[in-house]
Scaffold this motif. Sequence first.
Motif, PDB file in Angstrom:
ATOM      1  N   LYS A   6       4.919   5.891   8.597  1.00  0.00           N
ATOM      2  CA  LYS A   6       3.532   6.349   8.637  1.00  0.00           C
ATOM      3  C   LYS A   6       2.967   6.637   7.234  1.00  0.00           C
ATOM      4  CE  LYS A   6       0.485   9.072  11.371  1.00  0.00           C
ATOM      5  NZ  LYS A   6       0.400   9.634  12.710  1.00  0.00           N
ATOM      6  N   HIS A   8      -2.845   4.116  12.720  1.00  0.00           N
ATOM      7  CA  HIS A   8      -1.756   5.087  12.717  1.00  0.00           C
ATOM      8  C   HIS A   8      -1.409   5.467  14.147  1.00  0.00           C
ATOM      9  CE1 HIS A   8      -2.462   5.164   8.472  1.00  0.00           C
ATOM     10  NE2 HIS A   8      -3.731   5.401   8.712  1.00  0.00           N
ATOM     11  N   GLU A   9      -0.128   5.295  14.488  1.00  0.00           N
ATOM     12  CA  GLU A   9       0.276   5.509  15.876  1.00  0.00           C
ATOM     13  C   GLU A   9       1.617   6.215  15.884  1.00  0.00           C
ATOM     14  OE1 GLU A   9      -1.244   2.030  18.622  1.00  0.00           O
ATOM     15  OE2 GLU A   9       0.900   2.317  18.880  1.00  0.00           O
ATOM     16  N   GLY A  10       1.628   7.432  16.357  1.00  0.00           N
ATOM     17  CA  GLY A  10       2.871   8.187  16.412  1.00  0.00           C
ATOM     18  C   GLY A  10       3.480   8.311  15.020  1.00  0.00           C
ATOM     19  N   ALA A  11       4.756   7.949  14.906  1.00  0.00           N
ATOM     20  CA  ALA A  11       5.441   8.108  13.624  1.00  0.00           C
ATOM     21  C   ALA A  11       5.262   6.883  12.730  1.00  0.00           C
ATOM     22  CB  ALA A  11       6.936   8.335  13.878  1.00  0.00           C
ATOM     23  N   ALA A  12       4.541   5.883  13.243  1.00  0.00           N
ATOM     24  CA  ALA A  12       4.420   4.639  12.474  1.00  0.00           C
ATOM     25  C   ALA A  12       2.964   4.349  12.116  1.00  0.00           C
ATOM     26  CB  ALA A  12       4.986   3.476  13.284  1.00  0.00           C
ATOM     27  N   SER A  13       2.808   3.512  11.107  1.00  0.00           N
ATOM     28  CA  SER A  13       1.508   2.919  10.834  1.00  0.00           C
ATOM     29  C   SER A  13       1.645   1.445  11.133  1.00  0.00           C
ATOM     30  CB  SER A  13       1.114   3.132   9.372  1.00  0.00           C
ATOM     31  OG  SER A  13       0.851   4.498   9.139  1.00  0.00           O
ATOM     32  N   LEU A  14       0.624   0.879  11.768  1.00  0.00           N
ATOM     33  CA  LEU A  14       0.664  -0.527  12.151  1.00  0.00           C
ATOM     34  C   LEU A  14      -0.267  -1.332  11.252  1.00  0.00           C
ATOM     35  CD1 LEU A  14       0.563  -0.099  16.034  1.00  0.00           C
ATOM     36  CD2 LEU A  14       2.528  -0.044  14.472  1.00  0.00           C
ATOM     37  N   VAL A  15       0.269  -2.438  10.749  1.00  0.00           N
ATOM     38  CA  VAL A  15      -0.489  -3.249   9.808  1.00  0.00           C
ATOM     39  C   VAL A  15      -0.991  -4.518  10.488  1.00  0.00           C
ATOM     40  CG1 VAL A  15      -0.469  -4.379   7.559  1.00  0.00           C
ATOM     41  CG2 VAL A  15       1.036  -2.411   7.981  1.00  0.00           C
ATOM     42  N   ASP A  16      -2.293  -4.726  10.412  1.00  0.00           N
ATOM     43  CA  ASP A  16      -2.931  -5.928  10.950  1.00  0.00           C
ATOM     44  C   ASP A  16      -3.614  -6.637   9.780  1.00  0.00           C
ATOM     45  OD1 ASP A  16      -4.484  -7.839  12.148  1.00  0.00           O
ATOM     46  OD2 ASP A  16      -5.765  -6.417  13.254  1.00  0.00           O
ATOM     47  N   LEU A  17      -3.184  -7.863   9.505  1.00  0.00           N
ATOM     48  CA  LEU A  17      -3.726  -8.569   8.334  1.00  0.00           C
ATOM     49  C   LEU A  17      -4.810  -9.592   8.701  1.00  0.00           C
ATOM     50  CD1 LEU A  17      -0.413  -8.981   6.291  1.00  0.00           C
ATOM     51  CD2 LEU A  17      -2.207  -7.253   6.052  1.00  0.00           C
ATOM     52  N   LEU A  55      -5.127  -0.727   8.822  1.00  0.00           N
ATOM     53  CA  LEU A  55      -4.006   0.118   9.241  1.00  0.00           C
ATOM     54  C   LEU A  55      -4.413   0.940  10.458  1.00  0.00           C
ATOM     55  CD1 LEU A  55      -2.609   1.695   5.947  1.00  0.00           C
ATOM     56  CD2 LEU A  55      -1.670  -0.195   7.281  1.00  0.00           C
ATOM     57  N   THR A  96       2.008  -7.102  18.042  1.00  0.00           N
ATOM     58  CA  THR A  96       1.992  -8.140  17.013  1.00  0.00           C
ATOM     59  C   THR A  96       1.613  -7.551  15.655  1.00  0.00           C
ATOM     60  OG1 THR A  96      -0.308  -8.744  17.494  1.00  0.00           O
ATOM     61  CG2 THR A  96       1.402  -9.939  18.697  1.00  0.00           C
ATOM     62  N   SER A  97       1.858  -6.235  15.493  1.00  0.00           N
ATOM     63  CA  SER A  97       1.589  -5.607  14.201  1.00  0.00           C
ATOM     64  C   SER A  97       2.890  -5.379  13.441  1.00  0.00           C
ATOM     65  CB  SER A  97       0.908  -4.245  14.393  1.00  0.00           C
ATOM     66  OG  SER A  97      -0.392  -4.411  14.901  1.00  0.00           O
ATOM     67  N   PHE A  98       2.777  -5.359  12.118  1.00  0.00           N
ATOM     68  CA  PHE A  98       3.888  -4.886  11.296  1.00  0.00           C
ATOM     69  C   PHE A  98       3.943  -3.373  11.471  1.00  0.00           C
ATOM     70  CE2 PHE A  98       2.202  -8.638   9.185  1.00  0.00           C
ATOM     71  CZ  PHE A  98       3.345  -9.350   8.836  1.00  0.00           C
ATOM     72  N   SER A 153      -4.423  10.999  -1.981  1.00  0.00           N
ATOM     73  CA  SER A 153      -3.575   9.818  -2.119  1.00  0.00           C
ATOM     74  C   SER A 153      -4.103   8.839  -3.153  1.00  0.00           C
ATOM     75  CB  SER A 153      -3.464   9.116  -0.771  1.00  0.00           C
ATOM     76  OG  SER A 153      -4.737   8.658  -0.370  1.00  0.00           O
ATOM     77  N   ILE A 183       5.318   0.126  10.026  1.00  0.00           N
ATOM     78  CA  ILE A 183       5.857   0.683   8.778  1.00  0.00           C
ATOM     79  C   ILE A 183       5.904   2.205   8.901  1.00  0.00           C
ATOM     80  CG2 ILE A 183       5.005  -1.221   7.362  1.00  0.00           C
ATOM     81  CD1 ILE A 183       2.709   0.744   6.536  1.00  0.00           C
ATOM     82  N   PRO A 212      -3.638  -8.545  16.740  1.00  0.00           N
ATOM     83  CA  PRO A 212      -3.265  -8.269  15.352  1.00  0.00           C
ATOM     84  C   PRO A 212      -2.430  -9.411  14.769  1.00  0.00           C
ATOM     85  CG  PRO A 212      -2.978  -6.307  16.681  1.00  0.00           C
ATOM     86  CD  PRO A 212      -3.355  -7.411  17.618  1.00  0.00           C
ATOM     87  N   TYR A 252      -0.616  -0.433  -1.508  1.00  0.00           N
ATOM     88  CA  TYR A 252      -1.005   0.156  -0.243  1.00  0.00           C
ATOM     89  C   TYR A 252      -0.629  -0.859   0.829  1.00  0.00           C
ATOM     90  CZ  TYR A 252      -3.399   3.729   2.387  1.00  0.00           C
ATOM     91  OH  TYR A 252      -3.664   4.777   3.223  1.00  0.00           O
ATOM     92  N   PRO A 253      -0.185  -0.400   1.995  1.00  0.00           N
ATOM     93  CA  PRO A 253       0.354  -1.356   2.981  1.00  0.00           C
ATOM     94  C   PRO A 253      -0.666  -2.353   3.524  1.00  0.00           C
ATOM     95  CG  PRO A 253       0.995   0.885   3.515  1.00  0.00           C
ATOM     96  CD  PRO A 253      -0.003   0.987   2.415  1.00  0.00           C
TER      97      PRO A 253
END
Lengths: 95, 477
Positions: free
Chosen positions: A92, B135-144, B133, A86-88, B263, A90, B36, B86-87
């Motif tokens: 990395k 970070h998992e593998g090639a992605a970043s996961l966004v939890d708001l 945020l 349930t995360s967006f 950054s 994006i 998330p 920033y995401p």
Amino acid sequence: MKLTEQQVLHVAKLARLALTPDEVATFKNQLSAILDAVDELARVDSATTLVAPAGSEGLALLRQDVVQGEVGTEAALANAPQVAGTSFAIPKVLE
Amino acid sequence: MPRADYQVVIGLEVHAQLLTTSKLFSGASTSFGGAPNAHTSVVCLGLPGVLPVVNRHAIELAIRAGLALECRIANVSEWSRKHYFYPDLPKGYQVTQYEHPLCLGGRVVFDTPEGEKAVRLTRIHVEEDAGKLVHEGAASLVDLNRAGTPLIEIVSEPELRSADDAVEYLKALRDVLVWVGVNDGNLEEGSFRCDANVSVMKHDATTFGTRCELKNLNSFRFIKQAIEVEAQRHVELLESGGVVEQETRLFDPQRGETRSMRSKEDAHDYRYFPEPDLPPLVLGAGDVDSIREALPELPRARRARYVTSLGLSAYDAQVLTADRAFSDFFERCVAEAHEAKPVANWFMGELSRLLNETNTTVGEVKFSPAQLAALLRAVKDGVISGPGAKEVFAELFATGKDVQVIIDEKGLAQVNDDGPLLLAIEQALAESPKNVESYRGGNTKIVGYFVGQVMKKLGGKGNPKRINELLVEKLKG
């Protein structure tokens, strides 16, 4: 107010925009014109003290601290190009 | 040139999460630990065309924090947008307060080995938190879920001069915020976060050195360590002819060093401007007063009162005020028992031990202040012995039963009547005429032997004080 090319490039960088040299020139003029228009406001006596808008005072006017209006994960993620759980998801971002 | 030629200059910025049920500008829940994005609304998702509405309780809590820290509360304050990409920031800006914060000035008072110190505050402002945020593998996961959670940022003047003082400042600040119910004080979960601005200057210098901002300081130990290694880095840099660059640095606890966060290097142009979606925050007549009136006595004031008017030691006062609920319950028991020291002893001894053992809080305690007072009276009146009182207390803690009922059920009442006591004494004396002789010959210490004998006959329930008195009378003949 005349902006320099450097200022335009700085703002573009902050906005994550890659501008071509032509665009830099265009925006230099456009942004300068916008700033000139905004400069009109300088003629107003803008004191640094805040003035309360009439009828806006008091904590009682603010929202009560109750939970309402959550949209749920499905709706929250409906527009996401990519989802993981349930995360967006994006590309990395490295710190 | 050694480190001793320099002094470190520290200013701290603390982000404390306000204990509200819903977010600062929307009704989404602030609860921790859901799936998330389970706790999001159109506002905290940053969707277009929506408007923020300020959470009243968040402002009340911020004012409460400001009053507890002796700030001036601004009648009119203003929301601003702070822009960066920033995401974890869905709107592309954070709503915060910039030019006109809610609380101005104030101070944090804390104890050090050199005595009491006070560090002034610049301001306290209200703002919304960003998302998270992963970070998992090639992605970043966004939890708001956390996006939009209300925070206060407490900014100190650069008045701290050692890492130890910085830690004491933070502990005292956290104590106050937790005490007044504004924040839960949890560093590990990130509801109390600290950034440190660190620079060094020679002792005779009149201007500060260039500062660096340290992030990722999520324990008091790391804060101390990070400040010390950063100060050392500045000194070494300056001594070798280098210059300190103003930047944000991340503390790496594994390596015990700080490193540059590239950054964020050019992210410091935040383009603040007043938030057009929100009118200025205007307090009404009486808003601040009613929050001030409801403010509890603060921990330092209470500690001082325990020493001056309850006659407790500074140590006792410290232990008893470590937790507000514990201290409040202590107050109620003292009011009922009309004496402080015995109550303090039960609180710091048996009660703390039992709370600890049963992993419960003082809020769950089953007995009332009146029941503890009854127990103290029973000890004072000699109804029960010291060890007996411990037994009664354990039962009181476990069941909340009436003290007299416990005493009766457990048969803990002491024998206080002279009749049965004298009977036992006469028996004991008759059984050891030699020892009676010995006493009368000057060996008065032998009275202890007789007390033991008498106690045995009474099944351990005799009042030892009275037995002693009667024995001496009898032995003297």
